[in-house]
Design a protein around this motif. Structure first.
Motif, PDB file in Angstrom:
ATOM      1  N   UNK A  58       1.601  -1.535  -9.078  1.00  0.00           N
ATOM      2  CA  UNK A  58       1.212  -1.238  -7.700  1.00  0.00           C
ATOM      3  C   UNK A  58       0.196  -2.300  -7.265  1.00  0.00           C
ATOM      4  N   UNK A  59       0.602  -3.174  -6.361  1.00  0.00           N
ATOM      5  CA  UNK A  59      -0.308  -4.208  -5.866  1.00  0.00           C
ATOM      6  C   UNK A  59      -1.186  -3.707  -4.720  1.00  0.00           C
ATOM      7  N   UNK A  60      -0.780  -2.629  -4.071  1.00  0.00           N
ATOM      8  CA  UNK A  60      -1.570  -2.056  -2.980  1.00  0.00           C
ATOM      9  C   UNK A  60      -1.720  -0.554  -3.231  1.00  0.00           C
ATOM     10  N   UNK A  61      -2.453  -0.208  -4.267  1.00  0.00           N
ATOM     11  CA  UNK A  61      -2.515   1.202  -4.658  1.00  0.00           C
ATOM     12  C   UNK A  61      -3.492   2.000  -3.806  1.00  0.00           C
ATOM     13  N   UNK A  62      -3.131   3.245  -3.521  1.00  0.00           N
ATOM     14  CA  UNK A  62      -4.083   4.163  -2.915  1.00  0.00           C
ATOM     15  C   UNK A  62      -5.207   4.409  -3.928  1.00  0.00           C
ATOM     16  N   UNK A  63      -6.432   4.450  -3.423  1.00  0.00           N
ATOM     17  CA  UNK A  63      -7.570   4.563  -4.330  1.00  0.00           C
ATOM     18  C   UNK A  63      -8.673   5.397  -3.706  1.00  0.00           C
ATOM     19  N   UNK A  64      -9.453   6.036  -4.559  1.00  0.00           N
ATOM     20  CA  UNK A  64     -10.635   6.778  -4.107  1.00  0.00           C
ATOM     21  C   UNK A  64     -11.921   6.087  -4.550  1.00  0.00           C
TER      22      UNK A  64
END
Length: 355
Positions: free
Chosen positions: A77-83
């Motif tokens: 995942x090069x553009x991962x959702x993150x917190x």
């Protein structure tokens, strides 16, 4: 952006290559964990004065005992959702879903690649002028993750000047606050623009503007809390940002790429064509006009001389033939010889020509 790659090299070598690539690009850190359940959390840590930016999440198929599989299947995942973006310490979630869907794996080695950013981002709603070399970071007033209760109270704008600049979105998340998704971000360069208008405003790790010397960034939370954005502006030299407040709505320009000029003389210029200028000729244009006129005059003179010479040759030949005929008549005085000449059966058009 997603990359799925089936590789035959040992999984340990593939994982080592990923780590080396991250270090080479200055991304700096990674954290790995064995993942056998649906999801798990991985610890990410920077210095207290720094901020986490998650670059990617990398998964590779593993055996049931969480050992590296001989012929590994990987998923990135090069553009991962993150917190975890924007804070100095966090537990980032990793999931089995995509590695299971693509590789049929129930166990995987999950790695989170991230960087620690030392620069504190500029609050886009602060009235300020600042200069930075190479990198400049801007964020919304409540970043990260809707911290505090500050609002934009209109549109906050930053104008940035520099050389060969580009803009990367590190994170844009406009959350649903119960009244629909609220927030607006506009980024305008010299030849391109980007906006959250008519888009799902959840974006990570995306380059939106490049190769520009002027950038305008405008942000409005539309009176809603928890609308976050974090941008990175990069340039080849020093950059200067001037931030201020605007009561008006920023209009997104429509940039048009010019098509090549048509060669047909009767072509009608379209909206995408460059229309010839009606201004007077410049000094260089005047010189070019003189050269064209001179060349045309020379060519014309050559043609005139050629025509005159051709006519002279024809006239001379006619006169020569005519004088020859007269000489034959004057010299050959006998009636018999004259009769031979008169009885000569020549076509009419030849006779007309000789006469």
């Amino acid at each position: 952006m997603l990359h799925i790659t089936g590789v035959k090299m040992p999984a340990s070598l593939c994982h080592l290559m990923l780590v080396m690539l991250a270090l080479h690009r200055g991304q700096g850190r990674n954290s790995s964990s064995c993942l056998s359940n649906t999801r798990k959390e991985v610890n990410l840590t920077c210095d207290r004065s720094q901020r986490i930016h998650v670059i990617s999440k990398f998964y590779q198929k593993a055996t049931s005992t969480c050992e590296e599989a001989p012929a590994s299947c990987t998923y990135t995942e090069d553009a991962p959702a993150t917190t975890c973006n924007g804070v100095w310490q966090c537990r980032e979630e990793v999931s089995m879903f995509w590695i299971n869907q693509t590789c049929g794996s129930s166990t995987a080695l999950a790695t989170v690649v991230y960087e620690c950013i030392a620069e504190t981002p500029i609050n886009i709603c602060n009235f300020t002028t600042v200069s930075h070399d190479n990198n400049l970071y801007l964020a919304s007033p409540t970043y990260p993750r809707g911290s505090g209760d500050m609002k934009t109270n209109g549109t906050c704008v930053c104008d940035i000047t520099g050389t060969v600049m580009k803009v990367d979105i590190l994170e844009v998340v406009f959350r649903d606050t119960g009244h629909g998704i609220r927030g607006r971000l506009v980024v305008i360069g010299d030849t391109a623009a980007w906006t959250t208008d008519n888009l799902v405003p959840v974006v990570y790790n995306k380059e939106i503007i490049s190769d520009t010397e002027n950038i305008k960034i405008a942000f409005n939370d539309l009176g809603q809390i928890s609308q976050d954005m974090w941008l990175k502006v990069s340039g080849s030299s020093s950059m200067t940002a001037t931030c201020y407040h605007s009561d008006g709505n920023i209009t997104v320009p429509s940039f048009t790429t010019l098509s090549p000029d048509r060669t047909a003389s009767n072509a009608t210029p379209s909206a995408n064509m460059t229309v010839p200028s009606k201004e007077p000729l410049t000094h260089g244009g005047f010189q070019r006009a003189i050269v064209v006129i001179t060349v045309c005059a020379a060519v014309g003179a050559v043609l005139v001389v050629t025509v005159i010479m051709a006519v002279a040759v024809i006239v001379f030949r006619k006169k020569t033939r005519a004088s020859g005929k007269q000489y034959a008549i004057e010299v050959k005085e006998s009636n018999e010889e004259m009769k031979e000449v008169e009885d000569c059966d020549m076509p009419t058009f030849i006779m007309d020509t000789l006469m």
